[in-house]
Design a protein around this motif. Structure first.
Motif, PDB file in Angstrom:
ATOM      1  N   LEU A  73     -50.235 -30.799  27.890  1.00 24.94           N
ATOM      2  CA  LEU A  73     -49.858 -31.969  27.099  1.00 24.94           C
ATOM      3  C   LEU A  73     -48.685 -31.660  26.176  1.00 24.94           C
ATOM      4  CD1 LEU A  73     -50.389 -34.842  26.069  1.00 24.94           C
ATOM      5  CD2 LEU A  73     -52.038 -33.872  24.453  1.00 24.94           C
ATOM      6  N   TYR A  74     -48.743 -30.530  25.481  1.00 23.45           N
ATOM      7  CA  TYR A  74     -47.710 -30.212  24.501  1.00 23.45           C
ATOM      8  C   TYR A  74     -46.380 -29.875  25.175  1.00 23.45           C
ATOM      9  CZ  TYR A  74     -50.559 -30.413  20.292  1.00 23.45           C
ATOM     10  OH  TYR A  74     -51.317 -30.870  19.241  1.00 23.45           O
ATOM     11  N   ILE A  75     -46.434 -29.255  26.325  1.00 21.60           N
ATOM     12  CA  ILE A  75     -45.186 -28.963  27.042  1.00 21.60           C
ATOM     13  C   ILE A  75     -44.528 -30.255  27.500  1.00 21.60           C
ATOM     14  CG2 ILE A  75     -44.254 -27.956  29.163  1.00 21.60           C
ATOM     15  CD1 ILE A  75     -46.280 -25.691  28.841  1.00 21.60           C
ATOM     16  N   GLN A  76     -45.333 -31.200  28.019  1.00 16.46           N
ATOM     17  CA  GLN A  76     -44.783 -32.475  28.463  1.00 16.46           C
ATOM     18  C   GLN A  76     -44.168 -33.248  27.302  1.00 16.46           C
ATOM     19  OE1 GLN A  76     -47.648 -35.107  30.203  1.00 16.46           O
ATOM     20  NE2 GLN A  76     -46.127 -36.549  30.954  1.00 16.46           N
ATOM     21  N   VAL A  77     -44.859 -33.261  26.153  1.00 15.83           N
ATOM     22  CA  VAL A  77     -44.338 -33.975  24.991  1.00 15.83           C
ATOM     23  C   VAL A  77     -43.078 -33.289  24.462  1.00 15.83           C
ATOM     24  CG1 VAL A  77     -44.821 -34.643  22.616  1.00 15.83           C
ATOM     25  CG2 VAL A  77     -46.584 -34.904  24.359  1.00 15.83           C
ATOM     26  N   ALA A  78     -43.068 -31.946  24.469  1.00 18.96           N
ATOM     27  CA  ALA A  78     -41.908 -31.208  23.963  1.00 18.96           C
ATOM     28  C   ALA A  78     -40.652 -31.509  24.777  1.00 18.96           C
ATOM     29  CB  ALA A  78     -42.195 -29.713  23.976  1.00 18.96           C
ATOM     30  N   LEU A  79     -40.821 -31.797  26.057  1.00 19.18           N
ATOM     31  CA  LEU A  79     -39.668 -32.103  26.899  1.00 19.18           C
ATOM     32  C   LEU A  79     -39.109 -33.497  26.629  1.00 19.18           C
ATOM     33  CD1 LEU A  79     -40.943 -30.630  30.293  1.00 19.18           C
ATOM     34  CD2 LEU A  79     -39.298 -29.604  28.699  1.00 19.18           C
ATOM     35  N   GLN A  80     -39.895 -34.353  25.972  1.00 22.05           N
ATOM     36  CA  GLN A  80     -39.473 -35.729  25.727  1.00 22.05           C
ATOM     37  C   GLN A  80     -39.231 -36.036  24.255  1.00 22.05           C
ATOM     38  OE1 GLN A  80     -42.314 -38.394  27.508  1.00 22.05           O
ATOM     39  NE2 GLN A  80     -42.463 -37.217  29.391  1.00 22.05           N
ATOM     40  N   ALA A  81     -39.860 -35.291  23.353  1.00 30.74           N
ATOM     41  CA  ALA A  81     -39.788 -35.594  21.923  1.00 30.74           C
ATOM     42  C   ALA A  81     -38.384 -35.365  21.384  1.00 30.74           C
ATOM     43  CB  ALA A  81     -40.788 -34.740  21.145  1.00 30.74           C
ATOM     44  N   THR A  82     -37.991 -36.207  20.428  1.00 24.21           N
ATOM     45  CA  THR A  82     -36.677 -36.084  19.798  1.00 24.21           C
ATOM     46  C   THR A  82     -36.779 -35.838  18.304  1.00 24.21           C
ATOM     47  OG1 THR A  82     -36.590 -38.489  19.464  1.00 24.21           O
ATOM     48  CG2 THR A  82     -35.635 -37.616  21.504  1.00 24.21           C
ATOM     49  N   TRP A  83     -37.995 -35.663  17.799  1.00 29.37           N
ATOM     50  CA  TRP A  83     -38.164 -35.524  16.346  1.00 29.37           C
ATOM     51  C   TRP A  83     -39.450 -34.760  16.053  1.00 29.37           C
ATOM     52  CZ3 TRP A  83     -35.081 -36.725  12.276  1.00 29.37           C
ATOM     53  CH2 TRP A  83     -35.647 -36.744  11.003  1.00 29.37           C
ATOM     54  N   GLY A  84     -39.418 -33.909  15.025  1.00 30.14           N
ATOM     55  CA  GLY A  84     -40.620 -33.221  14.566  1.00 30.14           C
ATOM     56  C   GLY A  84     -41.029 -32.076  15.460  1.00 30.14           C
ATOM     57  N   GLY A  85     -42.242 -31.594  15.221  1.00 27.28           N
ATOM     58  CA  GLY A  85     -42.783 -30.473  15.976  1.00 27.28           C
ATOM     59  C   GLY A  85     -44.215 -30.734  16.377  1.00 27.28           C
ATOM     60  N   PRO A  86     -44.806 -29.833  17.147  1.00 27.94           N
ATOM     61  CA  PRO A  86     -46.178 -30.065  17.634  1.00 27.94           C
ATOM     62  C   PRO A  86     -47.196 -29.965  16.510  1.00 27.94           C
ATOM     63  CG  PRO A  86     -45.426 -27.860  18.211  1.00 27.94           C
ATOM     64  CD  PRO A  86     -44.251 -28.558  17.628  1.00 27.94           C
ATOM     65  N   PRO A  87     -48.080 -30.933  16.363  1.00 29.26           N
ATOM     66  CA  PRO A  87     -49.144 -30.854  15.354  1.00 29.26           C
ATOM     67  C   PRO A  87     -50.203 -29.841  15.788  1.00 29.26           C
ATOM     68  CG  PRO A  87     -49.404 -32.837  16.670  1.00 29.26           C
ATOM     69  CD  PRO A  87     -48.132 -32.193  17.130  1.00 29.26           C
ATOM     70  N   LEU A  88     -50.609 -28.992  14.885  1.00 27.31           N
ATOM     71  CA  LEU A  88     -51.559 -27.933  15.215  1.00 27.31           C
ATOM     72  C   LEU A  88     -52.989 -28.266  14.799  1.00 27.31           C
ATOM     73  CD1 LEU A  88     -49.430 -24.787  14.268  1.00 27.31           C
ATOM     74  CD2 LEU A  88     -49.693 -25.903  16.498  1.00 27.31           C
ATOM     75  N   TRP A  89     -53.155 -29.089  13.770  1.00 28.49           N
ATOM     76  CA  TRP A  89     -54.514 -29.371  13.315  1.00 28.49           C
ATOM     77  C   TRP A  89     -55.376 -30.057  14.375  1.00 28.49           C
ATOM     78  CZ3 TRP A  89     -57.442 -27.320   9.886  1.00 28.49           C
ATOM     79  CH2 TRP A  89     -56.903 -26.732   8.749  1.00 28.49           C
ATOM     80  N   PRO A  90     -54.837 -30.996  15.183  1.00 28.07           N
ATOM     81  CA  PRO A  90     -55.679 -31.554  16.249  1.00 28.07           C
ATOM     82  C   PRO A  90     -56.179 -30.499  17.223  1.00 28.07           C
ATOM     83  CG  PRO A  90     -53.760 -32.943  15.903  1.00 28.07           C
ATOM     84  CD  PRO A  90     -53.532 -31.709  15.086  1.00 28.07           C
ATOM     85  N   VAL A  91     -55.375 -29.467  17.481  1.00 24.75           N
ATOM     86  CA  VAL A  91     -55.810 -28.398  18.374  1.00 24.75           C
ATOM     87  C   VAL A  91     -56.944 -27.616  17.726  1.00 24.75           C
ATOM     88  CG1 VAL A  91     -55.090 -26.335  19.627  1.00 24.75           C
ATOM     89  CG2 VAL A  91     -53.494 -28.246  19.353  1.00 24.75           C
ATOM     90  N   VAL A  92     -56.819 -27.358  16.417  1.00 24.60           N
ATOM     91  CA  VAL A  92     -57.875 -26.626  15.706  1.00 24.60           C
ATOM     92  C   VAL A  92     -59.174 -27.424  15.730  1.00 24.60           C
ATOM     93  CG1 VAL A  92     -58.575 -25.683  13.474  1.00 24.60           C
ATOM     94  CG2 VAL A  92     -56.211 -25.429  14.246  1.00 24.60           C
TER      95      VAL A  92
END
Length: 466
Positions: A73-92
Motif C-alpha cells: 500500500l505505501y509503495i503504491q501511494v508513494a509513487l502517486q503522492a505529491t505532498w507529505g510523507g507516509p503516516p506511521l501511527w496507523p501502522v503501529v
C-alpha cells in the motif's frame, strides 16, 4: 414498493459488503485464527516456556502478511503522492491490533481447549471490531468519545494531514488500550497454571514458582491499568484542527498549520488549490471562472477562490467543523469563495483526470452558486438530518446561471411529508429558470443587484422572477 431508507451506518455497511473483500474474508480469518493461534495453544501443555516460544512463532506468521500489505500500500501511494510523507501511527496501531488478536486467540486456546472455542473466539473478536466500527461511525462531539478506542474507524477526509499535522493522540490511546489488553492476557497465561495445580493456592504458588506468579499478577494489573487509563483519556477527547485532541496527550505544535504556497490559475478570477491537489487546478479553474463572470460586480461577489480544509458535509452544516478552520463559503474582505476538497458533488477524489468531465464541472459550479445565492447550507432538526435544499426561486436562479455558463444543474426533488421541500416541482423550477436565463446579461445582472438580499433570505417566489 418504495425502497427502504437506510441509515448512514447501514449505507456504509452495504457499501463495505459490496466493495470490500473484508466481509468475504471472514471464513479465511476464522481458519487462520484456528490453525495459527488457537490450535497451537491448545496443542501445548500449560508450560509458560513452551507457550512463549509458540506465541512468538505465531506472531511472526501473523506479522508477515500484515507487513506485506502495508509495504504494498505505501509503495503504491508513494509513487502517486505529491505532498507529505507516509503516516506511521496507523501502522503501529495495526501492528498492535494484530498482536492483541493473536494473543486473544492463543489465550482462548490455552485456557479453554475444545472444538467450539476457536470459532466462538474468532467470531467474538470480529464482532468486537464491527461494534467498534459502528460506534465510531456515529461519533459526534456531543456523544461519548470512547468509541475512538476502536481502530476500525471510518475513512478520514481527503485532505487529512495536508493543511494540519495529524495529532497522534487517538493512536496513542488505542495503542495503550490494546496493549493493555495484550499485557493483561499474558498475565492471565502466566497465572493460569497456578489454578490447575491441586493442593491449595499456597501449594500451587510454591510449585509454579513465586517469581513467576508475581510476574503474572504484575502483568495483569499493569495491563488493566493501561487499558483503563486509555479508556478514561478518550473520554476527554475534543474535536480540534488536527483531529480529535486528548488534552493529556496533546501537543499544541500539531495545531499549527503546515506552511505552503498555493497553486493558482487565472487573472480575472484566480482559482487556487493546495499543492497536494495541483492536478485538479485546470479542471477547477475551468469550472469556476465562467460562473464567476456571471457574478462579477454583484454585491459580495467573490473575487477569487481558495481551497480550505475539508468539513464533513451534513456534519459541517450542523456546526461540527473543526474550531479555528476557515469554513467553506463566501466570506472576507474582499469576498473570497472558500471551498474544500470534500465537495459533495465535485470532490477531489481519485485521479485528477476523472474531474475533467461535464458532470464534475457542473457540480463545482453549483457549489459556488449555491453558496453565493442561497448562503451556507442549513440542516434539518434531527442529528442525522440531510442538508435542506435551496428554495425554489434560489434553485431557479442557480439553474439559469448555470445554463448561461453551458452547464446543467443537479438538483433533485426533495420531499417532506409528501410535498416538495423547495416549495415547487422540478418542472415549475425549470420553467422559471428558462425564463430568467432568456433575459439579457444586463437585465439579469440588474435584477440580481436589486433583489439579491431578498433572494438570499428566501423572500422571493418563482412568480416574482422576471
Amino acid at each position: 414498493m418504495s425502497a427502504v431508507a437506510l441509515s448512514r451506518p447501514a449505507r456504509v455497511l452495504r457499501i463495505e459488503i459490496r466493495r470490500s473483500v473484508v466481509p468475504w474474508s471472514v471464513p479465511l480469518i476464522l481458519a487462520l485464527f484456528f490453525f495459527d493461534s488457537y490450535r497451537t495453544a491448545a496443542g501445548f501443555p500449560p508450560n509458560w516456556t513452551v507457550h512463549a516460544s509458540a506465541i512468538t512463532n505465531n506472531l511472526a506468521w501473523d506479522f508477515a502478511p500484515f507487513l506485506a500489505a502495508v509495504a504494498a500500500l505505501y509503495i503504491q501511494v508513494a509513487l502517486q503522492a505529491t505532498w507529505g510523507g507516509p503516516p506511521l501511527w496507523p501502522v503501529v496501531v495495526g501492528a498492535v491490533q494484530v498482536v492483541t488478536l493473536a494473543v486473544l486467540g492463543f489465550t482462548a486456546g490455552a485456557l479453554f481447549p475444545g472444538r467450539f472455542t476457536a470459532p466462538l473466539a474468532a467470531i467474538g473478536a470480529f464482532l468486537l471490531v464491527f461494534i467498534g466500527f459502528h460506534a465510531a461511525l456515529n461519533l459526534t462531539p456531543d456523544s461519548s468519545t470512547n468509541a475512538l478506542l476502536s481502530p476500525a474507524t471510518g475513512l478520514p477526509l481527503e485532505d487529512v494531514g495536508v493543511f494540519y499535522h495529524v495529532a497522534p493522540d487517538v493512536a496513542i490511546a488505542q495503542v495503550m488500550f490494546m496493549g493493555g489488553i495484550t499485557v493483561a492476557l499474558l498475565g492471565v497465561l502466566v497465572v493460569a497454571p497456578v489454578f490447575r495445580v491441586r493442593g491449595g493456592l499456597s501449594g500451587a504458588v510454591g510449585r509454579a514458582g513465586r517469581p513467576l506468579c508475581a510476574a503474572g499478577v504484575v502483568l495483569l494489573a499493569a495491563g488493566v491499568a493501561a487499558s483503563w487509563t486509555a479508556f478514561a483519556l478518550t473520554g476527554t477527547a475534543k474535536l480540534g484542527v488536527s483531529g480529535w485532541d486528548i488534552p493529556a496527550l496533546h501537543d499544541a505544535a500539531s495545531d499549527q498549520p503546515i506552511p505552503y504556497t498555493p497553486d493558482c490559475a487565472g487573472t480575472a478570477f484566480p482559482v487556487c488549490v493546495h499543492p497536494a491537489f495541483s492536478g485538479y487546478l485546470p479542471a477547477a479553474a475551468a469550472a469556476l471562472q465562467p460562473v464567476a463572470a456571471e457574478l462579477k460586480g454583484l454585491p459580495g461577489a467573490p473575487v477569487r477562490a481558495e481551497e480550505v480544509p475539508a468539513g464533513e458535509g451534513v456534519r459541517a452544516a450542523q456546526g461540527m467543523l473543526f474550531p479555528g478552520m476557515a469554513s467553506p463559503g463566501v466570506s472576507g474582505t474582499p469576498p473570497v469563495y472558500h471551498y474544500d476538497g470534500n465537495n459533495g458533488i465535485a470532490p477531489f477524489l481519485g485521479s485528477p483526470a476523472g474531474a475533467d468531465n461535464a458532470r464534475w464541472r457542473a457540480g463545482f459550479q453549483q457549489e459556488l452558486l449555491t453558496e453565493f445565492i442561497a448562503g451556507p447550507p442549513n440542516a434539518g432538526p434531527r442529528p442525522d438530518a440531510s442538508v435542506l435544499p435551496p428554495t425554489a426561486a434560489q434553485q431557479a436562479v442557480i439553474t439559469a446561471l448555470m445554463t448561461v455558463a453551458g452547464s446543467q444543474a443537479q438538483f433533485g426533488e426533495d420531499m417532506t411529508n409528501g410535498h416538495p421541500t423547495a416549495g415547487a416541482t422540478p418542472a415549475q423550477i425549470d420553467a422559471a429558470a428558462q425564463r430568467f436565463a432568456s433575459l439579457s446579461t444586463a437585465a439579469r445582472h440588474a435584477w440580481l443587484a436589486a433583489h439579491l438580499p431578498a433572494l438570499r433570505a428566501g423572500e422571493i417566489t418563482l412568480a416574482q422572477l422576471p
